[in-house]
Design an enzyme around this catalytic site. Structure first.
Site, PDB file in Angstrom:
ATOM      1  N   LYS A 231       1.780 -32.501  12.545  1.00 41.23           N
ATOM      2  CA  LYS A 231       2.050 -32.866  11.141  1.00 41.23           C
ATOM      3  C   LYS A 231       3.206 -33.865  11.048  1.00 41.23           C
ATOM      4  CE  LYS A 231       0.937 -28.055  10.047  1.00 41.23           C
ATOM      5  NZ  LYS A 231       1.571 -27.278  11.125  1.00 41.23           N
TER       6      LYS A 231
ATOM      7  N   HIS B 183       2.765 -33.126   6.127  1.00 37.97           N
ATOM      8  CA  HIS B 183       3.263 -31.747   6.087  1.00 37.97           C
ATOM      9  C   HIS B 183       3.666 -31.303   4.677  1.00 37.97           C
ATOM     10  CE1 HIS B 183       5.484 -28.737   8.925  1.00 37.97           C
ATOM     11  NE2 HIS B 183       5.044 -28.115   7.859  1.00 37.97           N
TER      12      HIS B 183
HETATM   13  P1  NAP Z   1       2.055 -15.530  10.340  1.00 36.52           P
HETATM   14  O1  NAP Z   1       1.044 -15.985  11.324  1.00 36.52           O
HETATM   15  O2  NAP Z   1       1.650 -15.053   8.993  1.00 36.52           O
HETATM   16  O3  NAP Z   1       2.921 -14.328  10.951  1.00 36.52           O
HETATM   17  C1  NAP Z   1       3.541 -14.389  12.196  1.00 36.52           C
HETATM   18  C2  NAP Z   1       4.301 -13.067  12.364  1.00 36.52           C
HETATM   19  O4  NAP Z   1       3.378 -11.986  12.539  1.00 36.52           O
HETATM   20  C3  NAP Z   1       5.195 -13.067  13.569  1.00 36.52           C
HETATM   21  O5  NAP Z   1       6.366 -12.351  13.239  1.00 36.52           O
HETATM   22  C4  NAP Z   1       4.383 -12.304  14.619  1.00 36.52           C
HETATM   23  O6  NAP Z   1       5.265 -11.643  15.507  1.00 36.52           O
HETATM   24  C5  NAP Z   1       3.640 -11.319  13.768  1.00 36.52           C
HETATM   25  N1  NAP Z   1       2.328 -10.949  14.332  1.00 36.52           N
HETATM   26  C6  NAP Z   1       1.387 -11.789  14.830  1.00 36.52           C
HETATM   27  N2  NAP Z   1       0.290 -11.104  15.187  1.00 36.52           N
HETATM   28  C7  NAP Z   1       0.545  -9.801  14.916  1.00 36.52           C
HETATM   29  C8  NAP Z   1      -0.229  -8.621  15.067  1.00 36.52           C
HETATM   30  N3  NAP Z   1      -1.465  -8.640  15.565  1.00 36.52           N
HETATM   31  N4  NAP Z   1       0.339  -7.442  14.684  1.00 36.52           N
HETATM   32  C9  NAP Z   1       1.615  -7.409  14.187  1.00 36.52           C
HETATM   33  N5  NAP Z   1       2.377  -8.506  14.015  1.00 36.52           N
HETATM   34  C10 NAP Z   1       1.838  -9.701  14.367  1.00 36.52           C
HETATM   35  O7  NAP Z   1       3.203 -16.639  10.112  1.00 36.52           O
HETATM   36  P2  NAP Z   1       3.404 -18.191  10.377  1.00 36.52           P
HETATM   37  O8  NAP Z   1       3.744 -18.409  11.793  1.00 36.52           O
HETATM   38  O9  NAP Z   1       4.373 -18.668   9.359  1.00 36.52           O
HETATM   39  O10 NAP Z   1       2.008 -18.885  10.019  1.00 36.52           O
HETATM   40  C11 NAP Z   1       1.017 -19.200  10.983  1.00 36.52           C
HETATM   41  C12 NAP Z   1       1.022 -20.676  11.318  1.00 36.52           C
HETATM   42  O11 NAP Z   1       0.814 -21.466  10.151  1.00 36.52           O
HETATM   43  C13 NAP Z   1       2.367 -21.201  11.846  1.00 36.52           C
HETATM   44  O12 NAP Z   1       2.632 -20.802  13.161  1.00 36.52           O
HETATM   45  C14 NAP Z   1       2.187 -22.682  11.652  1.00 36.52           C
HETATM   46  O13 NAP Z   1       1.376 -23.240  12.653  1.00 36.52           O
HETATM   47  C15 NAP Z   1       1.490 -22.701  10.299  1.00 36.52           C
HETATM   48  N6  NAP Z   1       2.449 -22.861   9.166  1.00 36.52           N
HETATM   49  C16 NAP Z   1       2.374 -24.002   8.423  1.00 36.52           C
HETATM   50  C17 NAP Z   1       3.211 -24.191   7.343  1.00 36.52           C
HETATM   51  C18 NAP Z   1       3.087 -25.455   6.537  1.00 36.52           C
HETATM   52  O14 NAP Z   1       3.940 -25.746   5.690  1.00 36.52           O
HETATM   53  N7  NAP Z   1       2.049 -26.229   6.768  1.00 36.52           N
HETATM   54  C19 NAP Z   1       4.168 -23.222   6.996  1.00 36.52           C
HETATM   55  C20 NAP Z   1       4.237 -22.069   7.772  1.00 36.52           C
HETATM   56  C21 NAP Z   1       3.365 -21.891   8.838  1.00 36.52           C
HETATM   57  P3  NAP Z   1       5.215 -11.906  17.108  1.00 36.52           P
HETATM   58  O15 NAP Z   1       5.284 -13.386  17.339  1.00 36.52           O
HETATM   59  O16 NAP Z   1       6.406 -11.181  17.617  1.00 36.52           O
HETATM   60  O17 NAP Z   1       3.903 -11.302  17.574  1.00 36.52           O
END
Ligand code: NAP
Length: 283
Positions: free
Chosen positions: A74, A107
């Site tokens: 992004k 982004h």
């Molecule tokens: P998410 O995927 O909603 O949550 C990640 C959290 O959940 C971490 O703390 C992880 O901990 C935990 N987790 C993952 N799998 C799990 C499971 N099976 N059981 C229990 N806990 C679990 O949050 P996110 O990283 O914000 O969103 C996902 C992706 O979206 C990002 O990585 C990024 O690529 C993208 N994103 C984009 C934007 C944007 O503005 N475009 C903003 C935010 C995110 P552990 O790592 O310790 O397992």
């Protein structure tokens, strides 16, 4: 793996791997390698995550053929603008050690996004990007970009989870032939998502975890998911969502968790726009 077809005919996996908040590059590289070895092919990074080099290293280490992968990164706000976007894209390719991208997203909907978009249209025409899209664009911003440019965004990546389901927004995107993608599908665990009583009861019914139910619920709405984890058992768990389906009755029950509120920040908040606009990453 199941795929969806974008508005330019490109096939995009419905499930991928997100690497936000993986600031430790060694941890990021290991997590991405673990994800690729598990079977994920879509990796979602960003210049602002400052880990594209680790993603690139994991891709090389995996030995997986380039044409089997789907790599997204992004463009950050500092690089919105025609000239800046082009050079930011080339720097991102360099960090990722790739010679083309599958998906490049704006982004945030701020600053000179029209200039950036024209540069992205050209890079797309030159075959350096297979699809171009946006992130965090509300219907008005999406319409503005699509109306005054040649190419309609292929994807819009927005906050979407059981507490903010974005039903109207997704319907609007579908009417424009823009693919919806969820960020923070687990709401990053906020609102005690993983112990929510309704989600726990549905998970027990299908002999699945809450995480698997949430991902499956989004995929059944034809929304692309990119869960993040640095924990290999969870990386594997989150990949295992294609061997069951949620009934219409249970889909409807999950829809009742809607709060209509962001759990992060509103992209229309003027104070947020000022703060985000001053952040500089990966120049
Ligand atoms: P998410 O995927 O909603 O949550 C990640 C959290 O959940 C971490 O703390 C992880 O901990 C935990 N987790 C993952 N799998 C799990 C499971 N099976 N059981 C229990 N806990 C679990 O949050 P996110 O990283 O914000 O969103 C996902 C992706 O979206 C990002 O990585 C990024 O690529 C993208 N994103 C984009 C934007 C944007 O503005 N475009 C903003 C935010 C995110 P552990 O790592 O310790 O397992």
């Amino acid at each position: 793996m199941k795929f969806t077809t974008l508005n330019n005919g490109v096939q995009m996996p419905l499930l991928g791997f997100g690497v936000y908040q993986m600031r430790d590059l060694k941890e990021c590289q290991e997590a991405v390698l673990g994800a690729l070895q598990t079977g994920y092919r879509l990796i979602d990074t960003a210049a602002a995550y400052e880990n594209e080099t680790a993603v690139g290293a994991a891709i090389q280490q995996s030995g997986i053929a380039r044409d089997k992968l789907f790599i997204t990164t992004k463009l950050w706000v500092q690089d919105a603008g025609y000239e800046k976007a082009r050079s930011a894209f080339l720097r991102a390719l360099d960090r990722l050690k790739l010679d083309y991208l599958d998906l490049y997203l704006i982004h945030q909907p701020y600053s000179d996004v029209h200039g950036a978009w024209r540069a992205m249209e050209e890079l797309y025409d030159e075959g350096l990007i297979r699809a171009i899209g946006v992130s965090n664009f509300a219907p008005d911003r999406l319409t503005d970009l699509a109306t005054f440019n040649r190419i309609t965004p292929a994807v819009n990546q927005i906050e979407m989870h059981p507490f903010l389901q974005q039903g109207q927004n997704v319907a609007f995107m579908q009417s424009m032939n823009v693919q919806a993608q969820s960020w923070a599908s687990f709401a990053e665990g906020k609102n005690n998502l993983f112990s929510n009583p309704l989600l726990v009861s549905i998970a027990q019914l299908y002999n699945k975890s809450v995480a698997q139910v949430v991902l499956r619920w989004l995929i059944q709405r034809n929304v692309i998911v990119i869960p993040k984890s640095v924990n290999l058992p969870r990386i594997r768990e989150n990949f295992n969502v294609f061997d069951f389906s949620i009934s219409d009755v249970d889909m409807e029950k999950i829809s009742q968790l809607e709060t209509g509120e962001t759990l992060f920040t509103a992209h229309t908040d003027p104070e947020r726009i000022k703060t985000v606009g001053t952040k500089i990453f990966n120049t």
